[in-house]
Design a protein around this motif. Structure first.
Motif, PDB file in Angstrom:
ATOM      1  N   ILE A  21      48.319  -1.313  69.559  1.00 58.57           N
ATOM      2  CA  ILE A  21      47.850  -1.917  70.809  1.00 58.57           C
ATOM      3  C   ILE A  21      48.159  -3.401  70.734  1.00 58.57           C
ATOM      4  O   ILE A  21      47.683  -4.092  69.826  1.00 58.57           O
ATOM      5  CB  ILE A  21      46.349  -1.688  71.028  1.00 58.57           C
ATOM      6  CG1 ILE A  21      46.044  -0.180  71.110  1.00 58.57           C
ATOM      7  CG2 ILE A  21      45.874  -2.403  72.282  1.00 58.57           C
ATOM      8  CD1 ILE A  21      44.570   0.129  71.272  1.00 58.57           C
ATOM      9  N   ASP A  22      48.972  -3.858  71.655  1.00 59.80           N
ATOM     10  CA  ASP A  22      49.421  -5.242  71.645  1.00 59.80           C
ATOM     11  C   ASP A  22      50.099  -5.523  70.299  1.00 59.80           C
ATOM     12  O   ASP A  22      51.081  -4.891  69.965  1.00 59.80           O
ATOM     13  CB  ASP A  22      48.256  -6.189  71.936  1.00 59.80           C
ATOM     14  CG  ASP A  22      48.735  -7.595  72.292  1.00 59.80           C
ATOM     15  OD1 ASP A  22      49.884  -7.739  72.743  1.00 59.80           O
ATOM     16  OD2 ASP A  22      47.957  -8.545  72.115  1.00 59.80           O
ATOM     17  N   ASP A  23      49.560  -6.450  69.488  1.00 63.26           N
ATOM     18  CA  ASP A  23      50.201  -6.766  68.215  1.00 63.26           C
ATOM     19  C   ASP A  23      49.358  -6.336  67.017  1.00 63.26           C
ATOM     20  O   ASP A  23      49.505  -6.855  65.920  1.00 63.26           O
ATOM     21  CB  ASP A  23      50.498  -8.270  68.120  1.00 63.26           C
ATOM     22  CG  ASP A  23      49.236  -9.118  68.200  1.00 63.26           C
ATOM     23  OD1 ASP A  23      48.160  -8.550  68.480  1.00 63.26           O
ATOM     24  OD2 ASP A  23      49.321 -10.341  67.977  1.00 63.26           O
ATOM     25  N   HIS A  24      48.445  -5.373  67.223  1.00 68.67           N
ATOM     26  CA  HIS A  24      47.642  -4.835  66.132  1.00 68.67           C
ATOM     27  C   HIS A  24      47.851  -3.323  66.056  1.00 68.67           C
ATOM     28  O   HIS A  24      48.092  -2.670  67.078  1.00 68.67           O
ATOM     29  CB  HIS A  24      46.151  -5.131  66.321  1.00 68.67           C
ATOM     30  CG  HIS A  24      45.780  -6.547  65.998  1.00 68.67           C
ATOM     31  ND1 HIS A  24      46.233  -7.617  66.721  1.00 68.67           N
ATOM     32  CD2 HIS A  24      44.998  -7.059  65.019  1.00 68.67           C
ATOM     33  CE1 HIS A  24      45.747  -8.738  66.205  1.00 68.67           C
ATOM     34  NE2 HIS A  24      44.981  -8.425  65.158  1.00 68.67           N
ATOM     35  N   SER A  25      47.739  -2.778  64.840  1.00 63.35           N
ATOM     36  CA  SER A  25      47.987  -1.346  64.662  1.00 63.35           C
ATOM     37  C   SER A  25      46.992  -0.752  63.676  1.00 63.35           C
ATOM     38  O   SER A  25      46.530  -1.416  62.744  1.00 63.35           O
ATOM     39  CB  SER A  25      49.404  -1.098  64.115  1.00 63.35           C
ATOM     40  OG  SER A  25      50.381  -1.598  64.997  1.00 63.35           O
ATOM     41  N   LEU A  26      46.712   0.531  63.895  1.00 59.26           N
ATOM     42  CA  LEU A  26      46.057   1.366  62.898  1.00 59.26           C
ATOM     43  C   LEU A  26      47.149   2.234  62.281  1.00 59.26           C
ATOM     44  O   LEU A  26      47.875   2.923  62.992  1.00 59.26           O
ATOM     45  CB  LEU A  26      44.971   2.235  63.523  1.00 59.26           C
ATOM     46  CG  LEU A  26      44.358   3.294  62.589  1.00 59.26           C
ATOM     47  CD1 LEU A  26      43.634   2.630  61.424  1.00 59.26           C
ATOM     48  CD2 LEU A  26      43.406   4.198  63.358  1.00 59.26           C
ATOM     49  N   TYR A  27      47.272   2.173  60.965  1.00 59.76           N
ATOM     50  CA  TYR A  27      48.370   2.840  60.269  1.00 59.76           C
ATOM     51  C   TYR A  27      47.796   3.862  59.298  1.00 59.76           C
ATOM     52  O   TYR A  27      46.873   3.561  58.540  1.00 59.76           O
ATOM     53  CB  TYR A  27      49.202   1.812  59.514  1.00 59.76           C
ATOM     54  CG  TYR A  27      50.452   2.372  58.855  1.00 59.76           C
ATOM     55  CD1 TYR A  27      51.653   2.432  59.547  1.00 59.76           C
ATOM     56  CD2 TYR A  27      50.424   2.839  57.551  1.00 59.76           C
ATOM     57  CE1 TYR A  27      52.812   2.930  58.951  1.00 59.76           C
ATOM     58  CE2 TYR A  27      51.561   3.341  56.936  1.00 59.76           C
ATOM     59  CZ  TYR A  27      52.749   3.388  57.647  1.00 59.76           C
ATOM     60  OH  TYR A  27      53.884   3.887  57.059  1.00 59.76           O
TER      61      TYR A  27
END
Length: 1369
Positions: A1233-1239
């Motif tokens: 989402i935007d420039d953050h991620s859950l990996y």
């Protein structure tokens, strides 16, 4: 409308409250005392006392910034309260509040503060505390006593008592005087007390702990030495056999006695008592194959004495041997008085310092003992030839030069040289009233094991003392990392193994100092104190103790082993020290200290160690210390926690000289030895021979390659010296002997330094005080003695700075001796000195020699910052002629002879240099590297044993100025080479460090459990390298056949993301769910490409949803949700959850272990090695037996991953799932989402019925209702497991990333506001999710309230969605 009214009222309230606060609270007062268990409620200082003392800390804040002083007082006169200012800045001050001698009761004194010149501006605070008397009737305690089942003799004669479930820690106990027992406190506030016993005849010892009401607790524990043995042997053999008059010829050379026991049950209790009440307890040294055990004891009284040896027979102690002897003590060297000469500064070229010289004449023969010099708290030990100006060891003059700072605000520095004291006056006294040096920043970083990095910032730094409970270390400018605005950052690594950091003293260039102790304040914004190195913990709280191997046979072989244990509720990085405490290991401290680590696979701490070969059978003793608190002594533990040893032999005694023959044939002298070690065998030795008159030294190193005949168990060796035909008559004597066997038992002898009394290799020659001496008779006038010492003809010094940053001073000098010439094989020593007794030295090499002249050279590598802001001076000693005389030149002598004697104002030369590393084992993994000039743009190159070049390049995961961490050392049992290469474009020279050899400690165990593989495990197909630029560019990764390979800290299939370093999330004690919030401003990884200036909250949620049985077409036929989980805390970073489902009368247990990884860690799973990134959470999920409806069916574990933000701007979200490009053969899952991620990473293998088998990971979004919006995204992942019988284990992990690029609306499958066509369900999700963000910020003072409101509504919205989704499943 209602909501807006509430917000308005809250704003109004806060505004009014702040206005009142600003008018009435010009002074704020806070209690900042450390909230320990006994801060406010405590017992008296010991059990017999009735009064308590308390210490509190108050912070006073002047909100008006008036700069006025504070006045602190109380009107409560009982109890006595003392106020002490501790630290202050322009607007605040910390006050120490000490309360003395408080009787039992509750107290609530009010403490007032005001401005010193205006008492109307004031404030107050009330502190509530309670002094409580100890009630012995309600105390719970346990007594630890020595486990008496062992046949071995303990070196510890003790028990312990521990009081638990107390209201407050008991600080100390009061015990009336007892002839046999005494106590000691272990660990501050531990309520743990060791009980020691002197040697006595009692089977049990006891003592009373007395309390204030005259009640007492009686503690009884067995006498460790009391052995009801069936020994019948009373034979005593003495060494020498006749000792009426014993002549001592080595330090600690005493008569010895040997006793052999034929006991078959327990070793006997044997000891000796001397005429002056000296007590000796002999120790076992070896055991023969028939079981007879030999003890060795000492007769260590100097004066005419009578000694009786006692032995226990059944329950009686009987004398078995009496002896009376006289002893002639070895005379020791005592130095004479010294005088001082000051060299005027205007006569030298020095800039920062001046020279003073100490000189004196001998009063008795020199015996090669150490030369000690002390100034302030700094001690330096020198050895011959340092300081010897001219003469012989019988009659000589000493002359040494040192440096002192030119300017000082002190009236002088105290020096002690060979116990003669001086006050060295400064050349320029500066009457300074300025501020003392001050630490502006302090940080202590635990590296590994007991290695700690200390970082400080200071102005006007000169040097500091770092204290621990065993002494100190001097730190100078070698710790300087960088300077910014006259403030220096200083870093140094310190080892705290059996001691702890207790404080430091800092000094400036004028000698002004300030002392800091642990707990002292150094800053009030934020509040910062000097931190301790260790958390004090009670090691007796360990449980589940076991060993990899037990009942070990160590006959003729050492055995590697592992100790496992649990300790609840502590950081898994806590320093853990393990010490072998058998007699040999404690005596020599050889490889007897190892460190504990956390094994996340089995959720236990583990310690690797080696049991020595041929150690004594029975329970093997060890000591465990956790966090440098209460040491655990294994001998008090139950039988089930003991390590049991078997051995046919026992050998705890080093090699000895079985025979000694002197060789004296013309100019050829020496010794021929027969060395005996019949059990372990001889390993190596060192023998030093010296000329008694001229101090000449000859060192011989022996090993099995030097055997003339025989073998390592009984072999003949020879050492010899060839002398010149021109010589001086004198004795040549063996002054030092070290003989090691193959279990590292050491026997020592020395004529000048203290060694162990029992381990004398000359044990068979104690009656021959001449055994170590040979007299060489020389021909010539006066027995060949030449009383004119050698003369220095030239002395040159040249400083060179090399391209690698090394700074070398090269010396060339010529020496002349007209009468007898220079002695062969004797090499002078050059010394370089700077201030405060910092001295480095180098042994010279011979370039040329004739009958009268010799030319030498010497290169000395100057350590980083040596002599900086000081000067350096030279001296040279150790010229020895063939006539028995020596000479040397102090700095003052060099100067008076017009030779170069100094280099002034030596600059710092920056040098990328590796000085050392932490210890590493053959399993590889983490390695901390220590050195100088480390930086962020450096890579570590590694060359393994079989490599022809540096084959591995490692990106450090942590970098400081003097140390860096790499975490990918491959397993190897061979030494390997490392170097550091700087890739920074601003570095032109010195881009590569020295090569450093790392030698791993090799542990060999039975083969580890390798799970067999039923079928080949599929590997990921080669991935296309993606990204713009490809793989993030050359600084972020590179393209390989398998896809993008990323440099740390970059991750992802395109190397475009970084792991966000965040605090450990709170633990959910209800369900195995992890919520990872990303708080605004909490991201430590700043991304230069992200230009967003607003902060938004991101939140991820990972949970276990259900367990489904699938038919052969992968269609669900059964589904189970989990109603109740049983929660267990394993450590502060690991938790366990258990749930059960019932299916066809079979109960299936689902066990979920969730572990938080603060740092990057290498782990293994299913025969595969992988790396867990920092700030990651790992799920280890085990499912027990499941009753399948059909043998073709499969099981699928469904997990949910959600990601959401409160950012309602024009943003996009995107979900990706596919094969990773790493070599771990996994699927990756990413919600951005935007420039953050859950990996997330899902390994394509599992442990199924103890076999490694492949599994499938599938994205279930198309078959399940999910939420997909620009600001909210949820996905379901199914882990599909084939049919099994017993159990399965899977191991996914998750982390949160920040991306170099935001999701854009032109990316395929992205969901954005500008192009979103939403379903009804998604619209509902948007509406629900946006309720918490409806408030508008009106002005800055309301920001906090609205932010909190948004966060609360956001969380409720998230929970509501999850609940709804769970109901639909």
């Amino acid at each position: 409308m209602k909501q807006n009214i509430i917000i308005f009222l809250l704003i109004l309230f806060v505004f009014c409250f702040c206005k009142i606060k600003s008018e009435n609270s010009i002074i704020d007062i806070y209690d900042i005392s450390k909230k320990k268990v006994d801060t406010y409620t405590r017992y008296p200082s010991d059990t017999y006392e009735t009064q308590c003392d308390f210490v509190f800390f108050l912070l006073l804040v002047d909100n008006s910034n008036s700069g006025q002083d504070f006045n602190v007082y109380t009107i409560d006169f009982e109890p006595s309260i003392n106020f002490t200012p501790l630290f202050s800045n322009s607007t605040a001050q910390v006050i120490g509040v000490k309360v003395y001698h408080v009787f039992a009761g509750n107290y609530s004194p009010t403490i007032f503060t005001s401005f010193s010149n205006d008492s109307s501006i004031n404030n107050s605070i009330t502190i509530n505390y309670s002094c409580q008397l100890i009630d012995p009737k309600t105390l719970n305690y346990t007594v630890f006593t020595y486990n008496n089942n062992s046949t071995s003799n303990s070196i510890f004669n003790m028990g312990a008592v521990f009081f638990f479930n107390v209201k407050s820690p008991i600080q100390s106990i009061y015990t009336p005087s007892n002839n046999n027992s005494y106590t000691s406190t272990f660990g501050e506030g531990m309520s743990f007390f060791a009980i020691y016993s002197t040697i006595n005849f009692n089977e049990y010892n006891s003592l009373n702990i007395l309390f204030w009401d005259e009640n007492y607790i009686n503690i009884t524990f067995p006498q460790v030495d009391y052995k009801n043995s069936n020994n019948k042997n009373t034979q005593i053999i003495t060494y020498p056999s006749k000792i009426d008059n014993f002549i001592q010829y080595g330090v600690n050379t005493f008569p010895l006695y040997k006793f052999t026991s034929n006991a078959t049950n327990k070793n006997p209790f044997i000891y000796s008592i001397g005429q002056s009440s000296s007590v000796d307890r002999p120790v076992p040294i070896y055991q023969s194959k028939n079981g007879d055990l030999t003890y060795l004891g000492k007769l260590s009284e100097f004066y005419p004495s009578h000694v009786t040896v006692f032995c226990q027979y059944d329950d009686k102690f009987l004398p078995i041997f009496n002896i009376t002897y006289n002893m002639t003590e070895l005379p020791l060297y005592i130095s004479g008085k010294f005088n001082i000469i000051y060299t005027p500064p205007n006569e030298t070229n020095l800039v920062n310092t001046f020279i003073f010289t100490l000189f004196g004449n001998s009063t008795r023969k020199y015996d090669y003992t150490m030369i000690r010099c002390i100034t302030e708290q700094i001690q330096k030990i020198f050895y011959f030839p340092f300081g010897f100006k001219h003469g012989t060891n019988f009659n000589f003059q000493t002359k040494v030069s040192f440096l002192q700072q030119l300017k000082s605000s002190t009236t002088g520095n105290n020096y002690s040289f060979q116990n003669d004291n001086f006050n060295i006056l400064p050349n320029q006294y500066i009457n300074s009233t300025g501020e003392k040096p001050e630490i502006l920043f302090f940080e202590m970083v635990h590296l590994l094991d007991c290695n700690f990095l200390i970082r400080i910032k200071m102005k006007d730094f000169f040097y500091l003392y770092v204290h621990n409970d065993l002494g100190y270390k001097v730190i100078g400018f070698e710790s300087l990392v960088r300077m910014e605005n006259d403030v220096g950052l200083y870093e140094f690594v310190f080892d705290y193994i059996t001691n702890e950091f207790v404080g430091l003293d800092v000094y400036d260039t004028l000698g002004r100092s300030r002392k800091y102790n642990v707990g002292d304040f150094i800053s009030l914004n934020p509040i910062t104190t000097i931190n301790p190195s260790h958390q004090k913990l009670n090691s007796y709280f360990i449980h589940n103790v076991s060993f990899l191997l037990n009942d070990i046979d160590v006959t003729n072989k050492s055995v590697d082993n592992i100790l496992f244990f649990n300790y609840d509720g502590i950081d898994t990085n806590t320093p853990i020290i393990f010490i072998l405490s058998d007699y040999v290991s404690i005596l020599y401290q050889i490889n007897n200290i190892t460190f504990g680590t956390w094994n996340s696979t089995i959720s236990k701490f583990q310690i690797q160690f080696t049991v020595p070969a041929n150690t004594q059978l029975g329970n093997f003793p060890w000591i465990l210390m956790i966090g440098n608190g209460v040491p655990l002594i294994s001998e008090v533990l139950p039988d089930s926690y003991q390590l049991r040893i078997k051995s046919t032999y026992f050998d705890a005694y080093g090699p000895i000289f079985e025979n000694v023959i002197k060789i004296n044939n013309g100019n050829y002298i020496g010794f021929r030895f027969v060395i005996s070690d019949p059990i372990n065998g001889f390993l190596k030795g060192k023998i030093v021979v010296r000329g008694e008159m001229d101090g000449s030294i000859y060192t011989f190193n022996l090993n099995e390659n030097h055997i003339i005949k025989g073998d390592i168990y009984l072999g003949e060796y020879e050492i010899n010296i060839t002398l010149s035909s021109v010589c001086a008559s004198q004795y040549y004597l063996i002054t030092d002997v070290e003989l090691w066997d193959r279990s590292l038992n050491l026997n020592q002898f020395s004529t000048w330094k203290a060694v162990n009394l029992l381990t004398n290799p000359f044990i068979n020659y104690l009656n021959d005080s001449e055994i170590n001496r040979i007299y060489k008779q020389c021909i010539g006038v006066n027995d060949g003695i030449d009383e004119s010492p050698p003369v220095l003809l030239s002395f040159e010094a040249n400083r060179t700075v090399n391209s690698d940053g090394s700074q070398i001073i090269s010396f060339n000098f010529q020496v002349f001796d007209e009468d007898t010439g220079l002695k062969d094989e004797q090499f002078p020593t050059v010394y370089i000195s700077t201030g405060y007794l910092r001295v480095i030295e180098g042994k010279s090499k011979l370039l040329y020699k004739n009958n009268s002249t010799a030319t030498f050279t010497c290169d000395i590598d100057i350590p980083y910052a040596f002599g900086y802001k000081q000067d350096i001076i030279f001296s040279v000693y150790g010229f020895i002629n063939n006539g028995g005389y020596f000479s040397g030149y102090s700095t003052e002598c060099l100067k008076n002879s017009s030779f170069i004697y100094s280099i002034p104002d030596l600059p710092i030369v920056e040098r990328l240099f590796i000085e050392g590393t932490t210890k590493i084992t053959s399993t590889g993994n983490k390695l901390w590297i220590m050195g100088t000039k480390f930086g962020p743009n450096q890579l570590v190159h590694i060359k393994y044993y079989s490599d022809t070049d540096f084959s591995q390049i490692s990106q450090p995961t942590k970098v400081y100025g003097v140390t860096m961490l790499i975490e990918d050392i491959k397993p190897t049992d061979k030494p390997f080479i490392i170097k550091i290469v700087d890739s920074s474009p601003i570095v032109i020279n010195n881009k590569e460090s020295n090569h450093f050899v790392v030698t791993p400690k090799v542990f060999k165990y039975p083969p580890p459990t390798i799970f067999p593989t039923l079928s080949p495990i599929p590997t990921n197909k080669p991935q296309k390298c993606i990204g713009e630029p490809e793989c993030g560019g050359k600084n972020q990764g590179y393209c390989s056949q398998s896809g993008c390979i990323c440099y740390q800290p970059w991750v992802g299939i395109d190397c475009g993301s970084q792991v966000i370093i965040i605090p450990q999330p709170s633990t959910n004690t209800s369900t195995p769910t992890v919520e990872i919030p990303i708080i605004p401003g909490n991201n430590n990884n700043t991304n230069n490409n992200n230009q967003t200036t607003n902060y938004y909250i991101f939140k991820s949620l990972i949970s276990i949803v259900s367990l489904r049985e699938l038919d052969f077409q992968s269609k669900p036929i059964k589904s189970f949700t989990f109603e109740k989980w049983i929660f267990t805390t394993i450590t502060n970073s690991k938790s366990k959850y258990e749930a059960m489902i019932l299916n066809e009368n079979i109960t299936t247990t689902i066990t979920v272990n969730i572990e938080w990884f603060k740092d990057s860690t290498n782990i293994s799973f299913a025969n595969s090695q992988m790396t867990i990134d920092a700030s990651s959470v790992k799920y280890t999920i085990e499912i027990s037996e499941y009753k399948f409806s059909n043998s073709l069916n499969q099981l699928q574990l469904v997990m949910s991953a959600s990601f959401e933000t409160d950012n309602n701007n024009d943003i996009c979200s995107l979900t990706k799932f596919g094969d990773s490009s790493k070599d771990d053969n996994s699927n990756y899952f990413k919600i951005q989402i935007d420039d953050h991620s859950l990996y997330g990473r899902f390994i394509k293998r599992a442990i199924i019925d103890n076999y490694v088998r492949s599994i499938d990971n599938v994205l279930l979004d198309s078959s399940m209702e999910t939420i997909k919006t620009p600001s909210t995204s949820q996905s379901f992942i199914g882990i599909t497991i084939p049919n099994y019988k017993q159990s399965i284990i899977v191991d996914p992990d998750f982390s949160v990333l920040i991306d170099s690029k935001s999701v854009s609306n032109d990316e395929e499958y992205s969901i954005c506001k500008s192009k979103s066509k939403l379903t009804t369900t998604q619209l509902i999700g948007i509406i629900i999710g946006s309720v918490g963000f409806a408030a508008v910020i009106i002005f800055s003072i309301t920001y906090f309230i609205i932010k909190k409101h948004r966060e609360s509504r956001f969380t409720k919205s998230f929970d509501k969605k999850l609940k709804k989704l769970a109901e639909n499943k």
